[in-house]
Structure formats: structure tokens, C-alpha cells
Scaffold this active site. Structure first.
Site, mmCIF file in Angstrom:
data_model
loop_
_atom_site.group_PDB
_atom_site.id
_atom_site.type_symbol
_atom_site.label_atom_id
_atom_site.label_comp_id
_atom_site.label_asym_id
_atom_site.label_seq_id
_atom_site.Cartn_x
_atom_site.Cartn_y
_atom_site.Cartn_z
ATOM 1 N N GLY A 180 1.082 -1.276 -0.173
ATOM 2 C CA GLY A 180 0.070 -0.155 -0.095
ATOM 3 C C GLY A 180 0.873 1.358 -0.051
ATOM 4 N N GLY A 207 22.102 11.606 -31.565
ATOM 5 C CA GLY A 207 21.544 12.304 -30.297
ATOM 6 C C GLY A 207 22.454 11.574 -29.156
HETATM 7 C C1 HXC Z 1 -2.744 -4.191 12.896
HETATM 8 C C2 HXC Z 1 -1.789 -6.011 12.147
HETATM 9 C C3 HXC Z 1 -1.798 -5.560 10.458
HETATM 10 C C4 HXC Z 1 -2.225 -4.036 10.540
HETATM 11 C C5 HXC Z 1 -1.047 -7.239 10.514
HETATM 12 N N1 HXC Z 1 -1.326 -7.327 11.724
HETATM 13 N N2 HXC Z 1 -0.939 -6.238 10.011
HETATM 14 N N3 HXC Z 1 -2.337 -5.442 12.953
HETATM 15 N N4 HXC Z 1 -2.626 -3.482 11.667
HETATM 16 N N5 HXC Z 1 -2.273 -3.575 9.458
HETATM 17 C C6 HXC Z 1 -1.259 -8.263 12.743
HETATM 18 C C7 HXC Z 1 -2.085 -9.301 12.493
HETATM 19 O O1 HXC Z 1 -3.283 -9.302 13.006
HETATM 20 C C8 HXC Z 1 -1.343 -10.571 13.344
HETATM 21 O O2 HXC Z 1 -1.687 -10.354 14.519
HETATM 22 C C9 HXC Z 1 0.267 -10.124 13.168
HETATM 23 O O3 HXC Z 1 0.017 -8.812 12.793
HETATM 24 C C10 HXC Z 1 0.863 -10.796 12.165
HETATM 25 O O4 HXC Z 1 0.174 -10.837 11.053
HETATM 26 P P1 HXC Z 1 -0.210 -12.260 10.388
HETATM 27 O O5 HXC Z 1 -1.284 -11.976 9.187
HETATM 28 O O6 HXC Z 1 -0.633 -13.432 11.071
HETATM 29 O O7 HXC Z 1 1.284 -12.543 9.419
HETATM 30 P P2 HXC Z 1 1.325 -13.053 7.962
HETATM 31 O O8 HXC Z 1 0.550 -14.355 7.701
HETATM 32 O O9 HXC Z 1 2.679 -13.112 7.889
HETATM 33 O O10 HXC Z 1 0.908 -11.885 6.927
HETATM 34 C C11 HXC Z 1 1.347 -10.649 7.089
HETATM 35 C C12 HXC Z 1 0.755 -9.757 6.239
HETATM 36 C C13 HXC Z 1 -0.755 -10.088 6.566
HETATM 37 C C14 HXC Z 1 0.810 -10.099 4.653
HETATM 38 C C15 HXC Z 1 1.444 -8.337 6.243
HETATM 39 O O11 HXC Z 1 -0.857 -9.318 8.144
HETATM 40 C C16 HXC Z 1 -1.648 -8.619 5.952
HETATM 41 O O12 HXC Z 1 -2.269 -8.629 4.851
HETATM 42 N N6 HXC Z 1 -1.825 -7.709 6.896
HETATM 43 C C17 HXC Z 1 -2.855 -6.606 6.388
HETATM 44 C C18 HXC Z 1 -2.193 -5.630 5.477
HETATM 45 C C19 HXC Z 1 -2.979 -4.401 4.990
HETATM 46 O O13 HXC Z 1 -3.952 -4.499 4.349
HETATM 47 N N7 HXC Z 1 -2.422 -3.328 5.583
HETATM 48 C C20 HXC Z 1 -2.808 -1.931 5.361
HETATM 49 C C21 HXC Z 1 -2.651 -1.445 4.261
HETATM 50 S S1 HXC Z 1 -3.296 -0.005 3.942
HETATM 51 P P3 HXC Z 1 -1.736 -11.527 15.759
HETATM 52 O O14 HXC Z 1 -2.121 -10.690 17.008
HETATM 53 O O15 HXC Z 1 -2.684 -12.449 15.186
HETATM 54 O O16 HXC Z 1 -0.523 -12.073 15.819
HETATM 55 C C22 HXC Z 1 -1.904 0.958 4.217
HETATM 56 C C23 HXC Z 1 -2.232 2.486 3.969
HETATM 57 C C24 HXC Z 1 -0.888 3.329 4.206
HETATM 58 O O17 HXC Z 1 -0.886 0.602 4.751
HETATM 59 C C25 HXC Z 1 -1.138 4.634 3.336
HETATM 60 C C26 HXC Z 1 -0.039 5.521 3.603
HETATM 61 C C27 HXC Z 1 -0.468 6.648 2.766
#
Ligand code: HXC
Length: 511
Positions: free
Chosen positions: A172, A407
Site C-alpha cells: 500500500g 543524439g
Molecule cells: C494491525 C496487523 C496489521 C495491521 C498485520 N497485523 N497487519 N495489525 N494492523 N495493518 C497483525 C495481525 O493481526 C497478526 O496479529 C500479526 O500482525 C501478524 O500478521 P499475520 O497475518 O499473522 O502474518 P502473516 O501471515 O505473515 O501476514 C502478514 C501480512 C498480513 C501479509 C502483512 O498480516 C496482512 O495482509 N496484513 C494487512 C495488510 C494491510 O492490508 N495493511 C493495510 C494496508 S493500507 P496476531 O495478534 O494475530 O499475531 C496502508 C495504508 C498506508 O497501509 C497509507 C499510507 C499513505
């Protein structure tokens, strides 16, 4: 227990909690996934025992979703300062064991504090990314944090080197902090960068793509040009970061460190006289020439897998850092295209920001023709090289090794676009185009005999460097074997160069 000891006990407990991050289970999971923890990464990167941690006890301030029940000392960032080869650097690592390394407002504040300190002290900053992006529970506060980081990235650009190392997910808007920095390192199979992940891609465009193919290390190093370096594993990648820094100054008012070398500055290399085929259509590997000329035959290539028709990277000449830009006749005949233009222009601008002289090796048949190139804006992209070379005020030395056509002759740091010294080898060809192409245009309807005569005449008149030398466009014709000594002499001469561009808010490079 005395009062003092109780206070000390609190310190020890908090310290232990901070060191453990998200806890032992999460650390084990990190290791099982083949990744180091944030602290292990910092220890691997820095000189032993030099890490000074900042904000170790800060905690997040979020109360949504019962978050106030889970506060971890240091939250999801381990950061501070330390030394690499004895030189100060700032650094921070996202801690994936704490809420997946997601960015809380507190984490952003920690990062911004380090970015501000690095800028104030004039030291490089290194970000180690391994994060799930914006901390979902914190909503807009997290997004605001990203904005503050981008702001610091941008105002620090060109003042201190900024390096990003992607060691896990980076998705993102989170991609835009690395994208604003000078260099991005990625690790094979472990790091992924994309604005939208495979699931969103599938929903929106119906494309089925793995995360590796969409945004893995090889994709960004070879296809998109987003990343500059690819490491086999984390340790190797972090060693590459250390090496890169050895070529760079700490900030834009310093020079890069000088490395003593046993390599003789007047070393000649007769092998070079044989390296370049006389036939302008035969390829050779420009990296062999670069290796033969630079100190200790060591060239540290940047973006080695992207737009391989141009080669860029760092080396040393007489102990001093130089940036090298070279056409690569062994790949697409060294033609200039959109990707090559972007790659070279950005590298040239980096070197100019940080007082690193530019050495250009030129053997270029021209710009790549065709609808794909024209419709995707080769005019706009090609203009970036011209702009970057002209704007650069560092010493600029060019060596025409063989073809300098059209060029492309002008844009590859010619005398006319501001190079300080332009050398050419005796077999160089400086012309509007190659002999065969020119005769085909001028003598389209002529007989084979007339064409052969015209070809011989063209070759005699233009397929050499002497006309340009007569006009002063080439400063000196040199033998290939003299390349090292001539470049070092020219760099020595140009080290007192005084040149600045007219005062302006900033130029308007064609982007
Ligand atoms: C809070 C989060 C989190 C998030 C992961 N965790 N992403 N907590 N906010 N964004 C937590 C999970 O709940 C989990 O907690 C722990 O971190 C590990 O995550 P897993 O999913 O178990 O790990 P894994 O299988 O390795 O997958 C990693 C991952 C996935 C691919 C990053 O977690 C994921 O898709 N996360 C969401 C990504 C996302 O959509 N982020 C927002 C993007 S938008 P527990 O307690 O269960 O261990 C953005 C906007 C930015 O970022 C804008 C800037 C201008």
C-alpha cells in the site's frame, strides 16, 4: 529491597519487555519464516556494540478495540543510531512481532524523530521494512504518520543518503517511503512490495498473480526498476548496505571517504587495446573495461538486473569514489531506451547530490526506434539523461570507446552538454549515424558500386574521432591501455572545479 533497587527493577523489567517485542512465540515464528528480528537485523548491520537505542519505552496511545490492554515497550519500531565502519548512521527497523510491524502514530513519531536527527547531524538513515502497513486499529492517525514520514523523506532528499531495506511485506501507501529514498534493497523470496496485493489485483483486473511475481525482489530488481539491489538472504543484503555506504559521503557538504589502495595510479593495461572489436556491430562487455580500469578491479554495480543496456555503479579511482555510467554493447547493442534513460538519470542525480564525480564510458548506437518506445515517451525519458548530465556540477569525464552516434553522442555527457574532459579511443566513431545507415539514406537509389564507394568515403570521413578532435569537441585521443591513468589525471585536475547553476527554486526535470 531499597527504593533505588525497586526503581532499578522497573527499569530492568521494562527493558526486558522491550527487548522481547511481541514475545518469544512471535520471535520463534519470525525465525521459522526465515527472517531475523528487528534487533538481530540492527546488530547484523552495525559495527559491533555501537547501537544506541532511542525511545525504547514509548508505547502506543490507542484505546480502540481494547488496544490499551496490549502495550509493548518500544511499540513496533526499534530505532536509534550507531556506526558503520566507524561512521555515524541513523536506523530503524519495523518489528514484525508487534502487531505485524504495523505503523501506529507512536511508531511514526519514533521514525520522524530519527529522520529529523539524521538530517540535523548530517548522517545517512537506513530503514528496515517488515510491516503489515497502517495499524488498522488507529485509523487516520496511522495514515497521518505515513504522511509525516514522507515529508521528512522528501526534505532530506539530496542532503543525507537515505536507504531502504525491504525484509518482509511492504504494501500500500507504505511503499512510498522507500520509493522516496535513494536506494532500495530487497531479499530474494522474503520481501514483497506492492501498492495493491494479489487479492485486490484479482478482484479489479481479474489477473491471477502470485505475490512473488507481482512484487517480489526479482520483479522489482529486473522489471519495474523500483529496487536497486537484490540479496540472497538478509545477512548478505545487510552487508551490501554497508558496502554501499563506503562509497558515499555522510551528507551533501562532505566528500566520500578516501580508501587507501595499493593499485598504482599510473597502471596501464595493454589487454584493453584488444578488448574492443573494430567491427562496430560486434559486442563486448563494458564491465570488463570498467573492472580493468578502476582501483583493485572492483566495481560495485547498482541495478545490475534492470535495463542492462546501461551500466551504473560505484568504484574508486586513486582511492576516491566515482560514479560510473556506461553503455553496454553486450546487451541490446548498448542502445538507449526508456528504462536505460530513467536508470542513468536517477543515478547521475544521486552522484551530483553527493559530490561524487561521474565517469561516462560511451559506446552507443543511438536511441531505440519503434512505436513502443515513442508511444511510451522516449522523448520525455531520454530528456532526463540530458537534463541530469547538464545540471550535474561534479567533475564529469567521458571516454568514447567506440560508437558515439547521433543524439546519443550528445546526451552521453558530451563536451556540449557540459563534460569537463572528453577522451576518445583511436577507433571511436563520432557521427550522425553508422556508415551503412547513412549511405542507405543518402544513396537510396544508387548502384551497389556507388554505394560501396560512398561507404568507404563515409568511413574515412566520419568513422573516426579526428574530425571531432580537430574541432576541439574531443580533448584528447588516448590508447585504451592509458584509460586508468588518464581518468585519474583528469579527476585530479578537476577536483577544484568551481561551478554552480543559476539560483532558482528548483529546475523542472522532465519526469
Ligand atoms: C494491525 C496487523 C496489521 C495491521 C498485520 N497485523 N497487519 N495489525 N494492523 N495493518 C497483525 C495481525 O493481526 C497478526 O496479529 C500479526 O500482525 C501478524 O500478521 P499475520 O497475518 O499473522 O502474518 P502473516 O501471515 O505473515 O501476514 C502478514 C501480512 C498480513 C501479509 C502483512 O498480516 C496482512 O495482509 N496484513 C494487512 C495488510 C494491510 O492490508 N495493511 C493495510 C494496508 S493500507 P496476531 O495478534 O494475530 O499475531 C496502508 C495504508 C498506508 O497501509 C497509507 C499510507 C499513505
Amino acid at each position: 529491597m531499597s527504593e533505588m533497587n525497586e526503581i532499578q527493577q522497573i527499569f530492568v523489567e521494562k527493558n526486558n519487555k522491550a527487548e522481547l517485542g511481541g514475545g518469544k512465540d512471535k520471535i520463534d515464528k519470525q525465525h521459522k519464516d526465515g527472517k531475523l528480528t528487528a534487533r538481530e537485523r540492527i546488530d547484523t548491520l552495525l559495527d559491533k556494540g555501537t547501537f544506541v537505542e532511542v525511545d525504547k519505552f514509548v508505547v502506543h496511545q490507542c484505546t480502540n478495540f481494547d488496544m490499551d490492554k496490549t502495550k509493548i515497550e518500544g511499540d513496533g519500531i526499534v530505532g536509534g543510531y550507531g556506526k558503520i565502519e566507524g561512521r555515524l548512521v541513523y536506523l530503524y527497523a519495523y518489528d514484525f512481532t508487534v502487531f505485524g510491524g504495523s505503523l501506529s502514530r507512536t511508531n511514526a513519531n519514533k521514525i520522524v524523530k530519527l529522520q529529523s536527527m539524521a538530517l540535523k547531524m548530517g548522517a545517512p538513515i537506513i530503514a528496515m521494512n517488515d510491516s503489515g502497513g497502517a495499524r488498522i486499529q488507529e485509523g487516520v492517525s496511522s495514515l497521518a504518520g505515513y504522511g509525516d514520514i514522507f515529508y521528512q523523506n522528501t526534505i532530506s532528499s539530496g542532503v543525507i543518503p537515505q536507504i531502504s531495506v525491504i525484509l518482509g511485506p511492504c504494501a500500500g501507501g507504505a511503499c512510498y517511503s522507500p520509493a522516496l529514498t535513494d536506494f532500495i534493497f530487497m531479499v530474494k523470496e522474503k520481501s514483497h512490495m506492492f501498492v495493491t496485493g494479489p487479492d485486490v489485483v484479482k478482484t479489479v483486473t481479474h489477473e491471477d498473480v502470485s505475490k512473488e511475481e507481482l512484487g517480489g525482489a526479482f520483479t522489482h530488481n529486473s522489471k519495474s526498476g523500483v529496487a536497486h539491489f537484490l540479496g540472497e538472504n538478509e545477512e548478505e543484503t545487510l552487508m551490501m548496505v554497508r558496502e554501499l555506504l563506503s562509497f558515499l559521503p555522510s551528507n551533501n557538504v562532505e566528500d566520500a571517504p578516501i580508501m587507501n589502495t595499493m593499485d598504482d595510479i599510473s597502471r596501464e593495461n595493454e589487454v584493453l587495446n584488444e578488448l574492443i572489436p573494430e567491427d562496430p556491430n560486434k559486442p563486448y562487455d563494458i564491465k570488463e573495461l570498467i573492472d580493468a580500469v578502476v582501483d583493485d578491479n572492483y566495481f560495485f554495480e547498482v541495478m545490475p538486473y534492470f535495463a542492462q543496456n546501461i551500466v551504473v555503479g560505484f568504484a574508486r579511482m586513486g582511492g576516491k569514489s566515482v560514479g560510473i555510467v556506461a553503455n553496454q554493447p553486450a546487451y541490446l547493442a548498448g542502445v538507449l531506451d526508456i528504462d536505460a534513460s530513467d536508470k542513468a538519470a536517477r543515478f547521475i542525480r544521486f552522484c551530483d547530490c553527493f559530490n561524487i564525480p561521474l565517469i561516462t564510458f560511451e559506446d552507443v548506437p543511438g536511441f531505440l526506434p519503434g512505436c513502443t518506445q515513442e508511444h511510451n515517451g522516449i522523448i520525455r525519458h531520454g530528456a532526463k539523461i540530458v537534463y541530469a548530465f547538464v545540471e550535474a556540477t561534479v567533475p564529469k569525464i567521458t571516454i568514447i570507446t567506440r560508437k558515439a552516434y547521433g543524439g546519443a553522442y550528445i546526451v552521453m555527457s558530451s563536451k556540449h552538454t557540459g563534460c569537463d574532459i572528453n577522451f576518445a579511443y583511436p577507433n571511436a566513431e563520432i557521427a550522425v549515424m553508422g556508415a551503412a545507415g547513412a549511405v542507405n539514406i543518402l544513396y537510396r537509389k544508387a548502384s551497389a558500386e556507388e554505394k560501396a564507394k560512398a561507404l568507404a568515403e563515409y568511413n574515412e570521413k566520419f568513422s573516426n574521432p579526428y574530425r571531432a578532435a580537430e574541432l576541439g569537441y574531443i580533448d584528447e585521443i588516448i590508447l585504451p591501455q592509458q584509460t586508468r591513468v588518464k581518468i585519474i589525471q583528469a579527476l585530479d585536475m578537476a577536483q577544484t572545479k568551481i561551478r554552480s547553476n543559476p539560483a532558482k527554486k528548483h529546475g523542472n526535470i522532465p519526469l
